[in-house]
Design an enzyme around this catalytic site. Sequence first.
Site, mmCIF file in Angstrom:
data_model
loop_
_atom_site.group_PDB
_atom_site.id
_atom_site.type_symbol
_atom_site.label_atom_id
_atom_site.label_comp_id
_atom_site.label_asym_id
_atom_site.label_seq_id
_atom_site.Cartn_x
_atom_site.Cartn_y
_atom_site.Cartn_z
ATOM 1 C CG HIS A 21 -1.928 -0.985 1.368
ATOM 2 N ND1 HIS A 21 -2.082 -1.788 2.471
ATOM 3 C CD2 HIS A 21 -2.926 -1.338 0.515
ATOM 4 C CE1 HIS A 21 -3.115 -2.589 2.296
ATOM 5 N NE2 HIS A 21 -3.644 -2.337 1.122
ATOM 6 C CE LYS A 45 -14.485 -13.280 3.220
ATOM 7 N NZ LYS A 45 -13.754 -14.300 2.485
ATOM 8 N NE ARG A 94 -2.663 -7.192 -4.310
ATOM 9 C CZ ARG A 94 -3.419 -7.362 -3.244
ATOM 10 N NH1 ARG A 94 -2.864 -7.728 -2.105
ATOM 11 N NH2 ARG A 94 -4.723 -7.196 -3.304
ATOM 12 C CB SER A 131 -4.199 -6.547 4.641
ATOM 13 O OG SER A 131 -3.783 -5.306 4.152
HETATM 14 P P1 ADP Z 1 -9.840 -3.807 -0.279
HETATM 15 O O1 ADP Z 1 -10.486 -4.610 0.800
HETATM 16 O O2 ADP Z 1 -10.672 -2.641 -0.726
HETATM 17 O O3 ADP Z 1 -9.274 -4.591 -1.431
HETATM 18 P P2 ADP Z 1 -7.098 -3.509 0.630
HETATM 19 O O4 ADP Z 1 -6.622 -2.729 1.802
HETATM 20 O O5 ADP Z 1 -6.872 -4.966 0.635
HETATM 21 O O6 ADP Z 1 -8.624 -3.123 0.488
HETATM 22 O O7 ADP Z 1 -6.452 -2.922 -0.708
HETATM 23 C C1 ADP Z 1 -6.624 -1.581 -1.093
HETATM 24 C C2 ADP Z 1 -6.023 -1.404 -2.495
HETATM 25 O O8 ADP Z 1 -4.616 -1.609 -2.434
HETATM 26 C C3 ADP Z 1 -6.550 -2.384 -3.533
HETATM 27 O O9 ADP Z 1 -6.658 -1.713 -4.767
HETATM 28 C C4 ADP Z 1 -5.483 -3.431 -3.605
HETATM 29 O O10 ADP Z 1 -5.458 -4.062 -4.866
HETATM 30 C C5 ADP Z 1 -4.246 -2.569 -3.386
HETATM 31 N N1 ADP Z 1 -3.123 -3.342 -2.860
HETATM 32 C C6 ADP Z 1 -3.113 -4.138 -1.767
HETATM 33 N N2 ADP Z 1 -1.891 -4.685 -1.582
HETATM 34 C C7 ADP Z 1 -1.111 -4.208 -2.595
HETATM 35 C C8 ADP Z 1 0.256 -4.431 -2.999
HETATM 36 N N3 ADP Z 1 1.046 -5.263 -2.335
HETATM 37 N N4 ADP Z 1 0.716 -3.770 -4.084
HETATM 38 C C9 ADP Z 1 -0.111 -2.962 -4.795
HETATM 39 N N5 ADP Z 1 -1.406 -2.727 -4.493
HETATM 40 C C10 ADP Z 1 -1.901 -3.342 -3.406
#
Ligand code: ADP
Length: 164
Positions: A21, A45, A94, A131
Amino acid sequence: MKKKFIRAIFPGSFDPITNGHLDVIERSRKLFDELIVAVGRSPIKNPLFTPEERVEMVTELVKNMPGVSVESYDGLTVEYTSRKKADVILRGLRSVSDFHYEVTLAMTNRSIAGIETVFIMADAKNGFTSSTLIRDIASMGGDISHMVPSIVSKRLQRKLGEKK
Ligand code: ADP
């Protein structure tokens, strides 16, 4: 022609924020005039951190990045985006599985609210970081220190200690 001011929203769960992120934030803040990292309060979840805790961690990590701010929000991302008068939603990609999910989301958001989504590719070294994976590995005692900033690693240890 005068360059338009572009405000982007980077919405997500950020439970917790990872190096992936942060890399997206670092790289994209140079592309936009303003970037709002928006921590969703909607139930997810198996959440680990409260929305307040997630906002605290992100705030600490972006505090020296001009143009970047953090907020939490309830409800639909497109409604929040319109309320903030933002021009685009930013998402990270990703893998092909991210693409499948994001295509539907981006098409829906454009059709219901006319809001564009801009994607940035994950950096190769963070391409497998998520995450969910971090919560799972940390809860089983694995080392996640190379995938998250140290303040997140410390918070994870504390949180998982409380849960035992
Ligand atoms: P959500 O539950 O909305 O997917 P996340 O916190 O998991 O929320 O992810 C927020 C955004 O960050 C999403 O667009 C996800 O694809 C992106 N993201 C998560 N991890 C990475 C990473 N390692 N590299 C690039 N983008 C990421």
